[in-house]
Enzyme design. Structure first.
Site, short mmCIF file in Angstrom:
data_model
loop_
_atom_site.label_atom_id
_atom_site.label_comp_id
_atom_site.label_asym_id
_atom_site.label_seq_id
_atom_site.Cartn_x
_atom_site.Cartn_y
_atom_site.Cartn_z
N LYS A 109 5.19 6.42 4.87
CA LYS A 109 4.09 5.47 4.89
C LYS A 109 4.42 4.39 5.89
CE LYS A 109 2.19 4.70 1.08
NZ LYS A 109 1.93 4.35 -0.31
N GLY A 161 -2.06 0.92 5.78
CA GLY A 161 -1.30 1.71 6.74
C GLY A 161 -1.63 3.18 6.64
N VAL A 217 -0.23 7.30 6.26
CA VAL A 217 0.83 8.13 5.72
C VAL A 217 0.97 9.39 6.58
CG1 VAL A 217 1.72 9.25 3.66
CG2 VAL A 217 0.14 7.34 3.44
N ASP A 245 -3.95 -0.44 -9.01
CA ASP A 245 -4.80 0.52 -8.31
C ASP A 245 -4.61 1.91 -8.89
OD1 ASP A 245 -6.73 1.31 -6.57
OD2 ASP A 245 -5.39 1.52 -4.85
N GLY A 288 -2.84 10.76 5.24
CA GLY A 288 -3.56 9.79 4.43
C GLY A 288 -3.68 8.49 5.18
N ARG A 289 -4.63 7.68 4.75
CA ARG A 289 -4.85 6.44 5.47
C ARG A 289 -5.44 5.46 4.47
NH1 ARG A 289 -5.92 4.54 10.78
NH2 ARG A 289 -5.13 6.43 11.73
N GLY A 290 -5.03 4.24 4.54
CA GLY A 290 -5.56 3.25 3.63
C GLY A 290 -5.53 1.89 4.28
#
Ligand SMILES: *[C@@H]1O[C@H](CO)[C@@H](O)[C@H](O)[C@H]1NC(C)=O
Ligand SMILES: *[C@@H]1O[C@H](CO)[C@@H](O)[C@H](O)[C@H]1NC(C)=O
Ligand SMILES: *[C@@H]1O[C@H](CO)[C@@H](O)[C@H](O)[C@H]1NC(C)=O
Ligand SMILES: *[C@@H]1O[C@H](CO)[C@@H](O)[C@H](O)[C@H]1NC(C)=O
Ligand SMILES: *[C@@H]1O[C@H](CO)[C@@H](O)[C@H](O)[C@H]1NC(C)=O
Ligand SMILES: *[C@@H]1O[C@H](CO)[C@@H](O)[C@H](O)[C@H]1NC(C)=O
Ligand SMILES: *[C@@H]1O[C@H](CO)[C@@H](O)[C@H](O)[C@H]1NC(C)=O
Ligand SMILES: *[C@@H]1O[C@H](CO)[C@@H](O)[C@H](O)[C@H]1NC(C)=O
Length: 792
Positions: free
Chosen positions: A534, A518, A520, A626, A513-515
């Site tokens: 994370k 940062g 994951v 969120d 994952g990416r946000g």
């Protein structure tokens, strides 16, 4: 592993003394010599870690103490309750082998009461911090390790004959009210021994002793901490510190707030860091606020007490005396009492009579029969009714399903009682006056109930100071089933090294994952637990802020919240270690359409529970900001776990309106109007996003569908989904089957219409433009609970 969840906190609970006198140093003291207060001399341990000497505790007041040389943190005091004068006081090793502390040249304040005819008697401070009096044959005549004050050092035994006693408060080192000792059942316990009442609060007294994982059979009554951070006690209680391994210094201290904490010395920053603590919910410590009061925990302030309505502080200088009624107790007769609702408030103990299957009227009436009945605790579900003769250990928690109804005279409304809060400090600072909302609510019969939104959302919204906000990071994707769901509380929260996490993720290779904040990675710890790690962007925040946040998140513990197992903070590196959810997120399952209506309902309920916990747990309160399907992970039973909460920065409302904060807003498509119109941000923003999630789930229509181009477009789109549902519901030709029109066609009509209608109605309430018209998360939980009960 039995260590409990234990955040690393930054605390300034260390004994805040003034400074030791600067002085010349000695290796040992021998017979016939003395340390005088005027000619300051200190004994130093051979490794120079510890010092012993006169320590200033106030104006012209000194104690003979042992402290860590570098931090001046006191670990032992000879005369904590009787400081000596700054003139002509001294510590003398007499010819007969007795070590005495005399005040102003006259009074003996303290003595070891030792006698030795040996020609050599010496007093030395060992490398362990033990002050030892021994003779020529090295026989120990006396040692400070046998007489601990509030601190246990590594290798120092806590025995049947010794106990730790807390300090009075942050600024006063005399004996306080909390004690750690072995009780008569051989169990290591924490006792509140207050001026008026005393009670054991750890292990939790309502737990059977074997449930608390203690044993009563070993009567050796010994506990010890080793220097690596392994504490073990003869009653089977053990824990490992977060940072198990070689650390420069450790100390186990019973702090003045009644919690016992293990501290490690962090050399780089020259500061103490908490690496374990016994009690995670500080308001559960008994005696905190005295009688007739409520405890609440405020981020950044610590615990605060307030008197119950109709009560006032007994001793305005000292919270431990609690509060006393402002009304005349003789008015407590049948005709002149009313009951005031305190939602989810618990007062532990002191029940006079327990009844089940009572109505509320039955319960309050039975209280009226008793002159000394001060309140009742009542649970609607079971009809359990407890009458309380004393109101002690009061705190609010949404976990607590019973309510308390406080008995007050009818004349209550004329009592002038602004609810005051006071912080738990010796100094009188911090008296804050709060607005409270009292809403009148008539019940049939002579008893009137007032709704008191003490610590609930009403109160919180009024008194909101902090908003904790939010980050986003995508969640994971993996096919395999796994059942690592429940036994997490026992696994403990710890600090990881960067090297460990690098190894666990094979050098940060498997990205899941990416946000914005940062990336994951999936990883496997050395104990084979699968984790999501994370890795936050470097230097998002200062290390101190980071540790404070981690401590908040680490303490949140709810079956509908994702568990955090640990963290790493080294230099600029910040990593968080979470449990790994094999079943992915709600978003993935929505798109693969694997959910039936019951599962949807469970997900709606569980998510609401997790959010309600975040919003209303008095301990800390956190806005998610969120909420979206990507942040709702599913376990193998379709129980949702909310992820990505509290990854946060403490911000006040002003800062929230700051343009630089705008990137912390939630995800487009789920954002409440407040964000767009720059209105104050409250927990109702999460309620709004929750409403969108529920609508998406039941309609099978997504508001975002990967569209991330224009804000306005997306907000308009989510309005469109809402408007569409509303139109169907209130359509000009209102049909009974509006629900069929909006339900996801892939469900093929297999669902309970009635339940789904109510679920959608609740979602629409959550989506009111006016935040005040939206229910709180807790109200949503209550409504869904009712539905669920009908369902079963
Ligand atoms: C104590 O402080 C000195 C100087 O600040 C430092 O050199 C030394 O390493 C410190 N010792 C410990 C044990 O932290
Ligand atoms: C510390 O507390 C004790 C007990 O309440 C009190 O007698 C004493 O005066 C206090 N000492 C200081 C320095 O405030
Ligand atoms: C901690 O100490 C106890 C008792 O000495 C021992 O049984 C246990 O194995 C130790 N744990 C670790 C991880 O060293
Ligand atoms: C009792 O506890 C002590 C200290 O932890 C331990 O050494 C001893 O073996 C225990 N005794 C029994 C019978 O378990
Ligand atoms: C309570 O009210 C009843 C009738 O309303 C009256 O007879 C009784 O004396 C009152 N009791 C007290 C203690 O005032
Ligand atoms: C509780 O009371 C109601 C009516 O008062 C009765 O019908 C019911 O059986 C009772 N339940 C139990 C568990 O006693
Ligand atoms: C409970 O209240 C009902 C109605 O007010 C009454 O009929 C019943 O006797 C009461 N039960 C008890 C145990 O007091
Ligand atoms: C949820 O979605 C993921 C990813 O599509 C899938 O692997 C998983 O099996 C789904 N969960 C269930 C319980 O069907």
């Amino acid at each position: 592993m039995k260590s409990m969840a234990s955040p690393v906190l930054y605390l300034t609970l260390s004994l805040a003394f003034s400074f030791p006198l600067s002085s010349s140093t000695l290796d040992a003291m021998s017979k016939g010599t003395s340390l005088s207060i005027e000619k300051p001399e200190v004994l130093i341990s051979p490794n120079s870690v510890f010092s012993a000497g006169f320590y200033s505790v106030g104006k012209n007041a000194f104690c003979f103490a042992i402290w860590f040389s570098n931090s001046s943190t006191v670990v032992w005091v000879a005369n904590r309750d009787q400081p000596v004068n700054g003139k002509r006081s001294k510590l003398s090793l007499l010819k007969n082998g007795n070590l005495v502390l005399t005040d102003a040249g006259k009074f003996t304040i303290w003595a070891t009461n030792t006698i030795s005819l040996s020609s050599v008697v010496q007093l030395s401070l060992y490398n362990t911090g033990n002050l030892v009096l021994y003779n020529k044959e090295s026989v120990i005549l006396w040692q400070s390790f046998d007489f601990p004050t509030n601190t246990l050092l590594p290798q120092q035994l806590l025995t049947r004959n010794t106990k730790l006693v807390s300090s009075r408060c942050k600024t006063n080192h005399s004996s306080g009210f909390y004690e750690l000792f072995f009780d008569n059942n051989n169990v290591l316990s924490l006792l509140f021994n207050g001026p008026e009442v005393s009670s054991i609060y750890w292990p939790e007294p309502w737990l059977l002793i074997w449930v608390a994982k203690r044993s009563t059979y070993n009567n050796s009554r010994i506990a010890v901490l080793n220097s690596l951070g392994n504490f073990s006690s003869s009653d089977d209680f053990t824990f490992l510190s977060n940072d198990y391994g070689a650390v420069l210094h450790r100390r186990l201290t019973l702090d003045y707030d009644g919690n016992i904490r293990l501290y490690s010395w962090e050399k780089e920053r020259q500061t103490w860091v908490v690496s374990w603590q016994a009690i995670q919910k500080p308001c559960r410590i008994n005696g905190v606020c005295g009688a007739n009061s409520l405890c609440k925990y405020v981020v950044g302030f610590g615990r605060k007490c307030s008197c119950l309505p109709g009560y006032k502080m007994k001793n305005s200088l000292d919270w431990s005396y609690g509060c006393e009624p402002e009304f005349d107790l003789s008015h407590h007769n049948k005709n002149e009492s009313i009951f005031l609702l305190l939602s989810n408030v618990e007062f532990y103990g002191y029940d006079v009579g327990y009844y089940s299957n009572y109505s509320l009227d039955n319960c309050t009436n039975s209280c009226l029969q008793l002159h000394n009945c001060k309140a009742v605790q009542y649970a609607f579900e079971t009809g359990d009714c407890f009458r309380k003769s004393l109101l002690l250990n009061g705190y609010h928690s949404p976990d607590f399903v019973k309510n308390t109804y406080l008995r007050l005279p009818k004349s209550f409304k004329s009592i002038k009682n602004p609810v005051k809060e006071f912080s738990l400090d010796c100094s009188k600072e911090g008296t804050i006056q709060l607005d409270r909302t009292y809403v009148k609510n008539h019940e049939k019969g002579m008893v009137k109930f007032l709704l008191w939104l003490a610590c609930g959302v009403g109160g919180l919204e009024l008194t909101c100071i902090f908003v904790v906000c939010c980050l986003l990071i995508k969640t994971r994707k993996s096919p395999d089933a796994d059942n690592q769901g429940y036994c997490l509380a026992a696994t403990g929260f710890r600090k990881f090294t960067y090297v460990e996490l690098k190894k666990a993720t094979k050098g940060f290779t498997e990205e899941i994952g990416r946000g914005a904040w940062g990336v994951v990675y999936k990883g496997v710890l050395s104990d084979n637990r699968v984790v999501a790690i994370k890795r936050l962007n470097e230097a998002n925040q200062g290390e101190d802020v980071f540790l404070a946040e981690v401590s908040i998140i680490g303490r949140l513990n709810h079956m509908n919240l994702i568990d955090m197992w640990g963290y790493c903070a080294e230099g600029k590196r910040r990593l968080l270690v979470y449990e790994y959810m094999e079943h992915g997120s709600l978003a993935e399952n929505l798109s693969s359409n694997a959910l039936d209506w019951k599962q949807m309902f469970e997900i709606a309920l569980g998510t609401a529970k997790g959010l309600a916990y975040l919003h209303e747990e008095c301990l800390e309160w956190v806005l998610h900001c969120d909420v979206k399907p990507q942040n709702i992970l599913l376990d193998s039973n379709y129980q949702p776990k909310v992820a990505d909460f509290g990854l946060s920065k403490l911000q006040n409302r002003g800062a929230l309106n700051n343009p630089s904060f705008s990137r912390m807003r939630g995800t487009r498509g789920y954002m409440a109007p407040e964000w767009i119109f720059n209105l104050p941000i409250t927990s109702k923003v999460d309620v709004y996003s929750y409403g969108i999630v529920v609508l998406e789930m039941v309609t099978g229509k997504s508001t975002i569908m990967g569209v991330h181009t224009t804000d306005v477009g997306n907000e308009a789109k989510n309005r469109r989904l809402v408007t569409w549902v509303k139109e169907k519901k209130n359509g000009e030709v209102a049909t009974t089957s509006w629900i069929d029109d909006i339900m996801d066609p892939k469900m093929e009509g297999i669902y309970d219409k009635g339940k789904m209608e109510i679920l959608v109605e609740i979602a629409l309430q959550c989506l009111e433009e006016d935040k005040d018209a939206r229910p709180t998360m807790k109200q949503v939980v209550e409504k869904l609970h009712q539905l669920e009960n009908d369902l079963l």
